[in-house]
Design a protein around this motif. Structure first.
Motif, PDB file in Angstrom:
ATOM      1  N   SER A 180       4.397  11.367 -29.874  1.00 23.68           N
ATOM      2  CA  SER A 180       4.037  10.052 -29.335  1.00 23.68           C
ATOM      3  C   SER A 180       2.667  10.071 -28.669  1.00 23.68           C
ATOM      4  CB  SER A 180       5.075   9.634 -28.298  1.00 23.68           C
ATOM      5  OG  SER A 180       4.978  10.509 -27.174  1.00 23.68           O
ATOM      6  N   GLY A 181       2.119  11.277 -28.456  1.00 27.00           N
ATOM      7  CA  GLY A 181       0.820  11.374 -27.782  1.00 27.00           C
ATOM      8  C   GLY A 181       0.961  11.726 -26.315  1.00 27.00           C
ATOM      9  N   GLU A 182       2.187  11.628 -25.781  1.00 31.50           N
ATOM     10  CA  GLU A 182       2.411  11.983 -24.388  1.00 31.50           C
ATOM     11  C   GLU A 182       2.163  13.489 -24.188  1.00 31.50           C
ATOM     12  OE1 GLU A 182       5.968  12.196 -21.046  1.00 31.50           O
ATOM     13  OE2 GLU A 182       6.452  11.516 -23.076  1.00 31.50           O
ATOM     14  N   THR A 183       1.511  13.824 -23.074  1.00 37.55           N
ATOM     15  CA  THR A 183       1.248  15.238 -22.797  1.00 37.55           C
ATOM     16  C   THR A 183       1.986  15.677 -21.541  1.00 37.55           C
ATOM     17  OG1 THR A 183      -0.921  15.141 -23.820  1.00 37.55           O
ATOM     18  CG2 THR A 183      -0.545  16.935 -22.280  1.00 37.55           C
ATOM     19  N   ILE A 184       2.675  16.796 -21.627  1.00 39.06           N
ATOM     20  CA  ILE A 184       3.397  17.332 -20.470  1.00 39.06           C
ATOM     21  C   ILE A 184       2.807  18.701 -20.161  1.00 39.06           C
ATOM     22  CG2 ILE A 184       5.627  18.172 -19.616  1.00 39.06           C
ATOM     23  CD1 ILE A 184       5.925  15.861 -22.380  1.00 39.06           C
ATOM     24  N   THR A 185       2.367  18.904 -18.930  1.00 41.09           N
ATOM     25  CA  THR A 185       1.879  20.225 -18.560  1.00 41.09           C
ATOM     26  C   THR A 185       2.775  20.794 -17.474  1.00 41.09           C
ATOM     27  OG1 THR A 185       0.382  19.227 -16.994  1.00 41.09           O
ATOM     28  CG2 THR A 185      -0.554  19.844 -19.107  1.00 41.09           C
ATOM     29  N   GLY A 186       2.860  22.091 -17.435  1.00 39.51           N
ATOM     30  CA  GLY A 186       3.675  22.722 -16.408  1.00 39.51           C
ATOM     31  C   GLY A 186       3.675  24.213 -16.623  1.00 39.51           C
ATOM     32  N   GLU A 187       4.613  24.843 -15.925  1.00 37.36           N
ATOM     33  CA  GLU A 187       4.732  26.278 -16.032  1.00 37.36           C
ATOM     34  C   GLU A 187       5.491  26.598 -17.318  1.00 37.36           C
ATOM     35  OE1 GLU A 187       7.365  28.619 -13.241  1.00 37.36           O
ATOM     36  OE2 GLU A 187       5.609  28.075 -12.028  1.00 37.36           O
ATOM     37  N   LEU A 188       4.988  27.587 -18.058  1.00 41.38           N
ATOM     38  CA  LEU A 188       5.708  28.005 -19.259  1.00 41.38           C
ATOM     39  C   LEU A 188       7.052  28.601 -18.827  1.00 41.38           C
ATOM     40  CD1 LEU A 188       5.568  28.520 -22.367  1.00 41.38           C
ATOM     41  CD2 LEU A 188       4.747  30.815 -21.796  1.00 41.38           C
ATOM     42  N   ALA A 189       8.151  28.009 -19.319  1.00 42.11           N
ATOM     43  CA  ALA A 189       9.461  28.489 -18.886  1.00 42.11           C
ATOM     44  C   ALA A 189      10.112  29.366 -19.948  1.00 42.11           C
ATOM     45  CB  ALA A 189      10.373  27.310 -18.557  1.00 42.11           C
ATOM     46  N   TYR A 190       9.780  29.139 -21.199  1.00 41.80           N
ATOM     47  CA  TYR A 190      10.366  29.917 -22.283  1.00 41.80           C
ATOM     48  C   TYR A 190       9.511  29.738 -23.520  1.00 41.80           C
ATOM     49  CZ  TYR A 190      13.581  31.751 -25.720  1.00 41.80           C
ATOM     50  OH  TYR A 190      14.131  32.506 -26.727  1.00 41.80           O
ATOM     51  N   GLN A 191       9.388  30.793 -24.300  1.00 41.84           N
ATOM     52  CA  GLN A 191       8.669  30.655 -25.559  1.00 41.84           C
ATOM     53  C   GLN A 191       9.158  31.704 -26.549  1.00 41.84           C
ATOM     54  OE1 GLN A 191       4.412  31.371 -25.375  1.00 41.84           O
ATOM     55  NE2 GLN A 191       4.077  30.474 -27.382  1.00 41.84           N
ATOM     56  N   ASP A 192       9.509  31.259 -27.735  1.00 38.15           N
ATOM     57  CA  ASP A 192       9.683  32.205 -28.836  1.00 38.15           C
ATOM     58  C   ASP A 192       9.095  31.557 -30.081  1.00 38.15           C
ATOM     59  OD1 ASP A 192      11.577  30.492 -29.964  1.00 38.15           O
ATOM     60  OD2 ASP A 192      13.290  31.625 -29.216  1.00 38.15           O
ATOM     61  N   GLU A 193       9.406  32.103 -31.229  1.00 34.25           N
ATOM     62  CA  GLU A 193       8.811  31.575 -32.457  1.00 34.25           C
ATOM     63  C   GLU A 193       9.114  30.103 -32.680  1.00 34.25           C
ATOM     64  OE1 GLU A 193       9.177  33.945 -36.335  1.00 34.25           O
ATOM     65  OE2 GLU A 193      10.593  34.829 -34.920  1.00 34.25           O
ATOM     66  N   PHE A 194      10.296  29.676 -32.234  1.00 37.06           N
ATOM     67  CA  PHE A 194      10.774  28.348 -32.632  1.00 37.06           C
ATOM     68  C   PHE A 194      10.762  27.327 -31.505  1.00 37.06           C
ATOM     69  CE2 PHE A 194      13.140  31.677 -34.912  1.00 37.06           C
ATOM     70  CZ  PHE A 194      12.555  31.496 -36.166  1.00 37.06           C
ATOM     71  N   ARG A 199       8.499  23.942 -17.399  1.00 35.54           N
ATOM     72  CA  ARG A 199       9.054  23.344 -16.196  1.00 35.54           C
ATOM     73  C   ARG A 199       7.983  22.420 -15.648  1.00 35.54           C
ATOM     74  NH1 ARG A 199      13.652  24.792 -14.200  1.00 35.54           N
ATOM     75  NH2 ARG A 199      13.664  26.850 -15.188  1.00 35.54           N
ATOM     76  N   ASP A 200       8.250  21.134 -15.651  1.00 34.26           N
ATOM     77  CA  ASP A 200       7.183  20.198 -15.286  1.00 34.26           C
ATOM     78  C   ASP A 200       7.036  20.115 -13.773  1.00 34.26           C
ATOM     79  OD1 ASP A 200       9.075  18.454 -14.269  1.00 34.26           O
ATOM     80  OD2 ASP A 200       9.051  17.133 -16.022  1.00 34.26           O
ATOM     81  N   SER A 201       6.093  19.285 -13.323  1.00 31.06           N
ATOM     82  CA  SER A 201       5.737  19.274 -11.904  1.00 31.06           C
ATOM     83  C   SER A 201       6.922  18.870 -11.014  1.00 31.06           C
ATOM     84  CB  SER A 201       4.556  18.339 -11.664  1.00 31.06           C
ATOM     85  OG  SER A 201       4.833  17.092 -12.272  1.00 31.06           O
ATOM     86  N   SER A 202       7.879  18.151 -11.573  1.00 27.68           N
ATOM     87  CA  SER A 202       9.046  17.784 -10.760  1.00 27.68           C
ATOM     88  C   SER A 202      10.125  18.867 -10.807  1.00 27.68           C
ATOM     89  CB  SER A 202       9.633  16.459 -11.252  1.00 27.68           C
ATOM     90  OG  SER A 202      10.137  16.624 -12.565  1.00 27.68           O
ATOM     91  N   GLY A 203       9.834  19.981 -11.542  1.00 23.02           N
ATOM     92  CA  GLY A 203      10.794  21.077 -11.587  1.00 23.02           C
ATOM     93  C   GLY A 203      11.785  20.932 -12.726  1.00 23.02           C
ATOM     94  N   ARG A 204      11.608  19.897 -13.539  1.00 26.83           N
ATOM     95  CA  ARG A 204      12.541  19.671 -14.634  1.00 26.83           C
ATOM     96  C   ARG A 204      12.221  20.577 -15.824  1.00 26.83           C
ATOM     97  NH1 ARG A 204      12.289  14.235 -17.627  1.00 26.83           N
ATOM     98  NH2 ARG A 204      13.582  14.747 -19.421  1.00 26.83           N
ATOM     99  N   TYR A 205      13.243  21.155 -16.425  1.00 26.97           N
ATOM    100  CA  TYR A 205      13.098  22.040 -17.582  1.00 26.97           C
ATOM    101  C   TYR A 205      13.154  21.202 -18.837  1.00 26.97           C
ATOM    102  CZ  TYR A 205      14.297  25.943 -20.729  1.00 26.97           C
ATOM    103  OH  TYR A 205      14.322  26.878 -21.727  1.00 26.97           O
ATOM    104  N   ARG A 206      12.131  21.317 -19.675  1.00 20.77           N
ATOM    105  CA  ARG A 206      12.141  20.540 -20.913  1.00 20.77           C
ATOM    106  C   ARG A 206      11.751  21.455 -22.066  1.00 20.77           C
ATOM    107  NH1 ARG A 206       8.787  15.113 -19.902  1.00 20.77           N
ATOM    108  NH2 ARG A 206       9.769  14.644 -21.901  1.00 20.77           N
ATOM    109  N   SER A 207      12.458  21.349 -23.181  1.00 17.33           N
ATOM    110  CA  SER A 207      12.114  22.228 -24.298  1.00 17.33           C
ATOM    111  C   SER A 207      12.030  21.451 -25.603  1.00 17.33           C
ATOM    112  CB  SER A 207      13.121  23.366 -24.400  1.00 17.33           C
ATOM    113  OG  SER A 207      14.299  22.913 -25.016  1.00 17.33           O
ATOM    114  N   TRP A 208      11.240  21.987 -26.525  1.00 13.27           N
ATOM    115  CA  TRP A 208      10.993  21.356 -27.819  1.00 13.27           C
ATOM    116  C   TRP A 208      10.938  22.414 -28.908  1.00 13.27           C
ATOM    117  CZ3 TRP A 208       8.167  20.735 -23.384  1.00 13.27           C
ATOM    118  CH2 TRP A 208       8.188  19.466 -22.783  1.00 13.27           C
TER     119      TRP A 208
END
Ligand code: HEC
Ligand code: HEC
Length: 247
Positions: A180-194, A199-208
């Protein structure tokens, strides 16, 4: 789960022609520094959280990756050895590097370990200071009176060197742009190949799923990993001597 079938004739072929050329070993080293040295030490000689691979029976028994490969690809998650996704050629270079280290460790009495007490005793403070402000580029991120003030009090001796080589607390920042063009920045909480999660500025965990978004990751610890390839033993000795003065 990746089946062991990957260990078919292809990999043997890769090994038999790639052999242990200096190029292959150098590739393996750079991968090892990035993914393995953190636990097994820079020279595979063991660290606080991973065994000495140069004295490992499994490595001694290994022929062209037949023992090392399954450990790397399957890990031993219950014992603290993560699994890694590596291509056949990446694995071949890692294996070449580990065997090369083993050979070197055996020809050198005692063998230099990733982290060595000698580093604490033989450096030159002035040379370390010069490296810090000059060639090492340390002062572009650190200040001896700011973030590194008292660092030698916080970490004694070899602990300090480990922090220098592999800072662990460093939090990576990620920036994710949705379709949609929306950008979310924050602390990297998890990353793998897929998957990537923030964790965004409000502390919420979001994954894609990575396939659905665009992202960039800024990982300051990588600056240290890259520096590792430039350090000579003298640089390390001198830097350690200098850092020890920051009390
Ligand atoms: C988070 C720490 C950690 C990382 C990173 C790590 N290892 Fe390990 N590794 C371990 C631990 C802990 C063991 C011992 C597991 C056990 O007790 O069975 C181990 C075991 C091994 C063994 C088997 C040694 C033996 O004698 O049984 C090999 C080979 C190995 N690792 C290679 C690698 C390689 C290559 C990498 C990088 C791609 C790597 N490791 C990354 C922690 C790590
Ligand atoms: C690109 C920026 C950057 C450069 C260049 C850099 N560092 Fe770091 N360094 C960091 C970050 C980020 C951390 C992690 C801080 C943390 O864990 O809180 C760190 C951690 C450290 C630590 C551990 C500090 C602690 O309190 O745990 C030491 C020691 C250190 N660096 C020394 C150096 C030295 C010496 C150099 C030069 C050879 C250097 N750094 C180059 C960014 C950098």
């Amino acid at each position: 789960m990746k089946p062991l079938l990957q260990f078919g004739p292809t990999i043997l072929l890769v090994f038999s022609c790639a052999a242990q050329t200096p190029d292959v070993i150098a590739q393996g080293q750079s991968r090892f520094l990035q993914d393995c040295a953190f636990c097994h030490g820079r020279d595979a000689g063991g660290g606080e959280t991973g065994p000495d691979l140069t004295r490992s029976k499994l490595v001694a028994d290994d022929v062209n990756g037949d023992k090392i490969g399954p450990v790397v690809r399957n890990g031993r998650p219950d014992k603290g050895m993560p699994r890694f996704t590596v291509s056949d050629s990446e694995l071949a270079s890692l294996v070449a590097f580990i065997h090369d280290r083993k050979k070197k460790a055996e020809t050198r009495k005692g063998g230099r370990r990733g982290v060595d007490v000698a580093d604490l005793q033989t450096g030159n403070v002035q040379a370390g200071l010069k490296y810090f402000n000059g060639a090492g580029g340390c002062s572009s991120c650190h200040s001896p009176t700011g973030d590194l003030a008292g660092v030698a009090k916080r970490y004694e001796g070899l602990k300090l060197e480990q922090r220098l080589l592999y800072p662990r607390g460093a939090k990576a920042k990620a920036s994710v742009t949705l379709a949609s063009g929306e950008t979310i920045t924050g602390e990297l909480a998890y990353q793998d190949e897929f998957t990537i999660a923030v964790r965004d500025s409000s502390g919420r965990y979001r994954s894609w799923p990575v396939s659905a978004i665009k992202f960039t990751v800024d990982n300051p610890a990588e600056a240290h990993a890259r520096l590792l390839e430039k350090y000579t033993d003298d640089d390390i000795h001198n830097l350690m001597a200098y850092l020890q003065t920051l009390r």
